[in-house]
Design an enzyme around this catalytic site. Structure first.
Site, PDB file in Angstrom:
ATOM      1  N   LYS A   1     -48.560 -10.722  12.621  1.00 55.05           N
ATOM      2  CA  LYS A   1     -48.134 -10.702  11.224  1.00 55.05           C
ATOM      3  C   LYS A   1     -48.126  -9.251  10.751  1.00 55.05           C
ATOM      4  CE  LYS A   1     -49.353 -12.312   6.616  1.00 55.05           C
ATOM      5  NZ  LYS A   1     -50.201 -13.210   5.820  1.00 55.05           N
TER       6      LYS A   1
ATOM      7  N   LYS B   1     -44.201 -12.965  12.357  1.00 50.90           N
ATOM      8  CA  LYS B   1     -43.838 -12.980  10.947  1.00 50.90           C
ATOM      9  C   LYS B   1     -43.712 -11.554  10.435  1.00 50.90           C
ATOM     10  CE  LYS B   1     -45.793 -14.236   6.545  1.00 50.90           C
ATOM     11  NZ  LYS B   1     -46.960 -14.632   5.839  1.00 50.90           N
TER      12      LYS B   1
HETATM   13  C1  PBG Z   1     -51.150 -15.156   2.972  1.00 50.75           C
HETATM   14  C2  PBG Z   1     -49.704 -15.238   3.269  1.00 50.75           C
HETATM   15  C3  PBG Z   1     -48.655 -14.399   2.853  1.00 50.75           C
HETATM   16  C4  PBG Z   1     -47.476 -14.978   3.336  1.00 50.75           C
HETATM   17  C5  PBG Z   1     -47.853 -16.131   4.032  1.00 50.75           C
HETATM   18  N1  PBG Z   1     -49.227 -16.249   4.004  1.00 50.75           N
HETATM   19  C6  PBG Z   1     -48.649 -13.204   1.998  1.00 50.75           C
HETATM   20  C7  PBG Z   1     -49.189 -11.939   2.435  1.00 50.75           C
HETATM   21  O1  PBG Z   1     -49.707 -11.774   3.540  1.00 50.75           O
HETATM   22  O2  PBG Z   1     -49.148 -11.037   1.600  1.00 50.75           O
HETATM   23  C8  PBG Z   1     -46.089 -14.459   3.099  1.00 50.75           C
HETATM   24  C9  PBG Z   1     -45.027 -15.488   3.132  1.00 50.75           C
HETATM   25  C10 PBG Z   1     -43.726 -15.058   2.602  1.00 50.75           C
HETATM   26  O3  PBG Z   1     -43.484 -13.904   2.191  1.00 50.75           O
HETATM   27  O4  PBG Z   1     -42.849 -15.926   2.570  1.00 50.75           O
HETATM   28  N2  PBG Z   1     -51.805 -14.096   3.523  1.00 50.75           N
END
Ligand code: PBG
Length: 326
Positions: free
Chosen positions: A196, A249
């Site tokens: 991520k 992601k």
């Molecule tokens: C929680 C999380 C996030 C997203 C999914 N889980 C936000 C982040 O890490 O700031 C982002 C999902 C999206 O942008 O569609 N940590």
């Protein structure tokens, strides 16, 4: 090697039937996961301004919401919670009657056939908006593990089908796996947000989930966008810790990473087409600048072609509709 004029590659493109016959990549409704934002309270249904077409709704309104999703035969939803109260340690995330715990119970009661995936993270629940406990101005990895574990366990107790930690702490998959096993939840799989990235594509989500960090950013725990070898290490680590499925992601700007992970590991691979990807296409479509249906199906196909088995997308409903009415 035969070449032109013996070989004419255009021959197999002559009709839609021929193109269908030789098509290498197909997106199916079975591949899709739809994200849902659940807000604590009752009778609440709010449009999300940064993500036109999407809503936040309270747990009591979920039955009608999920019935439509199940009717489209989308196999799974992933839940994000917006609690009434936030504090330093994100305690609403692991409250037995928290917004996500309520949502899980409601969905499993009304549409048991729909898989419920829970995002396991603290950022929507902490007053500072970071994904863990703050010590000396930074997120403390090991202290955060305890809270993530409690959160995952409370989701399992509420009946969740899959837990998906998205916090990017080291060691969270093992900690969660051990806690689940110790408490009789051996058969609840972990879908790890393994690679991520610290991405600007999450902007609209943070507005939707009210989870923007109040100071600093997430670069001390989410990955640095230029790195792909490190992504393989993250995935390797999560698999070693017991992840059943892994995720890359965002999706569109990281297709190369999806491909590398697919070529290196055999675990089911999810790609998350995040809020910024949705918002870009939606905004251009609303301006009449591009053909929304074709762009969405083309991008989903690209994500699948790169090697993803599962695609989490805010377009899941429309895509399911388009894919079944072609
Ligand atoms: C929680 C999380 C996030 C997203 C999914 N889980 C936000 C982040 O890490 O700031 C982002 C999902 C999206 O942008 O569609 N940590």
């Amino acid at each position: 090697m035969s070449s032109f004029p013996l070989t004419r590659l255009r021959r197999l493109r002559c009709s839609e039937a021929l193109r269908r016959l030789v098509r290498e990549t197909k997106v199916e409704v079975d591949d899709l996961v739809y994200p849902l934002f659940v807000i604590e309270g009752s009778k609440i249904r709010q449009e999300i301004s940064s993500m036109p077409g999407l809503c936040r709704c309270s747990p009591d309104l979920l039955p009608q919401e999920v019935e439509g999703i199940a009717r489209l035969t989308i196999p799974a939803v992933i839940l994000f919670g917006i609690p009434q109260r936030k504090d330093d340690s994100g305690s609403s995330a692991y409250h037995p009657d928290g917004v996500i715990q309520q949502a899980i119970r409601t969905i499993k009661k009304t549409t048991p056939e729909l898989l419920v995936v829970s995002d396991v993270c603290l950022c929507e629940y902490t007053s500072h908006g970071h994904c863990g406990v703050i010590v000396d101005g930074d997120v403390d990895n090991d202290k955060t593990l305890e809270l993530l574990t409690k959160t995952a366990l409370s989701h399992a107790e509420a009946g969740v089908d899959i837990v998906a930690p998205s916090d990017m702490m080291d060691g969270r998959v093992r900690a969660i796996r051990q806690a689940l096993d110790k408490n009789g939840f051996q058969s609840v799989p972990v879908l790890a947000y393994a690679a991520k990235y610290a991405s600007a594509f999450y902007g609209p989500f943070r507005e939707a989930a009210e989870s923007a960090p109040q100071f600093g950013d997430r670069r001390s725990y989410q990955m640095d966008p230029p790195n792909w070898r490190e992504a393989l290490r993250e995935v390797e680590q999560d698999i070693a810790e017991g992840a059943d499925m892994v995720m890359v992601k965002p999706a569109l700007a990281y297709l190369d990473v999806i491909r590398k992970v697919r070529d290196t590991f055999n675990h089911p691979l999810a790609a998350y087409s995040v809020s910024g990807e949705y918002a870009m296409i939606k905004a251009a479509a609303q301006q009449g600048w591009l053909d929304e249906r074709r762009i969405v199906l083309e991008t989903l196909t690209a994500i699948k072609r790169a090697g993803a088995d599962i695609i989490i997308t805010y377009y899941a409903r429309e895509a399911a509709h388009w894919l079944t009415s072609m």
